[in-house]
Write a protein that holds these residues in place. Sequence first.
Motif, mmCIF file in Angstrom:
data_model
loop_
_atom_site.group_PDB
_atom_site.id
_atom_site.type_symbol
_atom_site.label_atom_id
_atom_site.label_comp_id
_atom_site.label_asym_id
_atom_site.label_seq_id
_atom_site.Cartn_x
_atom_site.Cartn_y
_atom_site.Cartn_z
ATOM 1 N N SER A 72 0.849 -1.075 0.062
ATOM 2 C CA SER A 72 0.055 -0.020 -0.001
ATOM 3 C C SER A 72 0.865 1.245 -0.003
ATOM 4 C CB SER A 72 -0.845 -0.158 1.349
ATOM 5 O OG SER A 72 -0.196 -0.199 2.625
ATOM 6 N N SER A 73 2.024 1.014 -0.320
ATOM 7 C CA SER A 73 3.073 2.082 -0.308
ATOM 8 C C SER A 73 3.147 3.061 -1.689
ATOM 9 C CB SER A 73 4.529 2.082 -0.162
ATOM 10 O OG SER A 73 5.264 3.090 -0.259
ATOM 11 N N ALA A 74 2.415 4.220 -1.923
ATOM 12 C CA ALA A 74 2.144 4.851 -3.020
ATOM 13 C C ALA A 74 3.688 5.265 -3.637
ATOM 14 C CB ALA A 74 1.480 6.055 -3.108
ATOM 15 N N GLU A 75 4.676 5.616 -2.793
ATOM 16 C CA GLU A 75 5.722 5.950 -2.718
ATOM 17 C C GLU A 75 6.703 4.746 -3.567
ATOM 18 O OE1 GLU A 75 10.261 7.242 -0.947
ATOM 19 O OE2 GLU A 75 8.377 6.694 0.334
ATOM 20 N N LEU A 76 6.661 3.516 -3.105
ATOM 21 C CA LEU A 76 7.179 2.413 -3.933
ATOM 22 C C LEU A 76 6.757 2.010 -5.052
ATOM 23 C CD1 LEU A 76 7.716 0.061 -0.784
ATOM 24 C CD2 LEU A 76 9.289 1.388 -1.813
ATOM 25 N N HIS A 77 5.284 2.339 -5.267
ATOM 26 C CA HIS A 77 4.857 2.243 -6.597
ATOM 27 C C HIS A 77 5.345 3.040 -7.780
ATOM 28 C CE1 HIS A 77 2.015 -1.276 -6.141
ATOM 29 N NE2 HIS A 77 1.589 -0.584 -5.045
ATOM 30 N N TYR A 78 5.232 4.480 -7.368
ATOM 31 C CA TYR A 78 5.821 5.644 -7.967
ATOM 32 C C TYR A 78 7.542 5.188 -8.360
ATOM 33 C CZ TYR A 78 8.388 9.732 -8.788
ATOM 34 O OH TYR A 78 9.467 10.616 -9.421
ATOM 35 N N ARG A 79 8.131 4.699 -7.380
ATOM 36 C CA ARG A 79 9.634 4.471 -7.682
ATOM 37 C C ARG A 79 9.858 3.396 -8.568
ATOM 38 N NH1 ARG A 79 12.561 3.825 -1.882
ATOM 39 N NH2 ARG A 79 14.556 3.749 -3.353
ATOM 40 N N LEU A 80 9.128 2.299 -8.378
ATOM 41 C CA LEU A 80 9.258 1.090 -9.288
ATOM 42 C C LEU A 80 8.623 1.676 -10.802
ATOM 43 C CD1 LEU A 80 9.621 -1.717 -10.128
ATOM 44 C CD2 LEU A 80 7.295 -2.473 -9.134
ATOM 45 N N GLY A 81 7.529 2.519 -10.922
ATOM 46 C CA GLY A 81 7.229 3.092 -12.112
ATOM 47 C C GLY A 81 8.475 3.779 -12.815
ATOM 48 N N GLU A 96 2.088 1.118 -12.615
ATOM 49 C CA GLU A 96 2.485 1.612 -11.292
ATOM 50 C C GLU A 96 2.243 2.848 -10.787
ATOM 51 O OE1 GLU A 96 3.918 -0.511 -9.086
ATOM 52 O OE2 GLU A 96 3.846 -2.070 -10.681
ATOM 53 N N PHE A 97 2.427 3.638 -11.659
ATOM 54 C CA PHE A 97 1.986 5.064 -11.498
ATOM 55 C C PHE A 97 0.455 5.151 -11.365
ATOM 56 C CE2 PHE A 97 5.691 6.414 -14.709
ATOM 57 C CZ PHE A 97 6.515 6.707 -13.661
ATOM 58 N N ARG A 98 -0.188 4.407 -11.832
ATOM 59 C CA ARG A 98 -1.818 4.235 -11.648
ATOM 60 C C ARG A 98 -2.064 3.624 -10.201
ATOM 61 N NH1 ARG A 98 -5.257 5.526 -15.860
ATOM 62 N NH2 ARG A 98 -4.378 5.449 -17.972
ATOM 63 N N ARG A 99 -1.287 2.791 -9.847
ATOM 64 C CA ARG A 99 -1.385 2.486 -8.556
ATOM 65 C C ARG A 99 -0.912 3.294 -7.511
ATOM 66 N NH1 ARG A 99 1.134 -2.788 -10.939
ATOM 67 N NH2 ARG A 99 -0.327 -4.073 -11.235
ATOM 68 N N VAL A 108 2.338 13.865 -6.909
ATOM 69 C CA VAL A 108 2.510 14.741 -7.821
ATOM 70 C C VAL A 108 3.586 13.994 -8.878
ATOM 71 C CG1 VAL A 108 3.983 16.869 -8.702
ATOM 72 C CG2 VAL A 108 2.319 17.043 -6.686
ATOM 73 N N GLY A 109 4.716 13.328 -8.256
ATOM 74 C CA GLY A 109 5.538 12.516 -9.022
ATOM 75 C C GLY A 109 4.842 11.323 -9.958
ATOM 76 N N ALA A 110 3.754 11.012 -9.538
ATOM 77 C CA ALA A 110 3.195 9.880 -10.351
ATOM 78 C C ALA A 110 2.474 10.494 -11.189
ATOM 79 C CB ALA A 110 2.319 8.922 -9.480
#
Length: 289
Positions: A72-81, A96-99, A108-110
């Motif tokens: 449930s970490s948005a940051e990790l999904h963003y970094r993987l994206g 990943e950005f959508r998640r 904002v990063g996503a």
Amino acid sequence: MRRSAVIAGCCVALGLLPGCAAVRQRRELAAEAPEMALRRQQLSQAATSAMDRGDYPQARADLEKLLVQTPSSAELHYRLGKVLQFQNDLGGAENEFRRALILEPHYVGALVGLGQIDARMDRPAEALCRFEKAIEVEPHRAEAHFARGKTLETLGRRDDALAAYFRSLELDPASPPAIVRVAAIQLDRGQPEQALVRLDQATELSPEDADVRFQRGLTLLALNRPGSAISDLKFAAENLTGRADVLLVLARAFEADRKPEQARLAAERALHLQPESPVAREISERLRR
């Protein structure tokens, strides 16, 4: 108010759903054992180090392990994206950005990352919506203004694009990509002297940036300084491999500097890369005579 409503409307249409991921993530982290927390920290640092050295497969592996522990970490999904984006896996990056945005709709990063994917996939209207939403959430993000400028250029809105690039440079004056885009527009508008001032600055900031050197070579050639242009264009040709357009400009510079044999060789290299190019064929055939 109308602009905000339009942006909000199109982003709802794009599927940005609210959630309570940040609260859930804080609870998960507070409940984890010290050993697990240390392992998470080590994996996160390893992923960052791998990204910094360009080892994207290793960064991806580390981030995927982290996501198993904290899905449930948005940051990790963003970094993987971002890692997948660097690997040119646009579909994976988009997912990943959508998640990340489902978990945190105003991440904002996503938003910027997903907008960049939209732009690459020839969806400029959707991309522009993402970037404008990102700017609305975080107005001082230079990356978002720059990305918006590139999309506006794609849409043929060059005045608006130039304003976006200038705003990006206000926030990050040492950004070679933004300087290059401003200079390119100035050159197209018959302002090579102004463009060269900016490109000299960009070259000082990033002397190994091949895009900067290519644009400066173009500008020097426009100023009828082919001898100076050749150095930049040779550097660009050596580093932007597979770019027939770079070789053709180099051929023009050699020809203007009265070096016909070197011009012919550069043109033939361009023709080899792009056999259907009438410009490369014309230069090659003319210089063989």
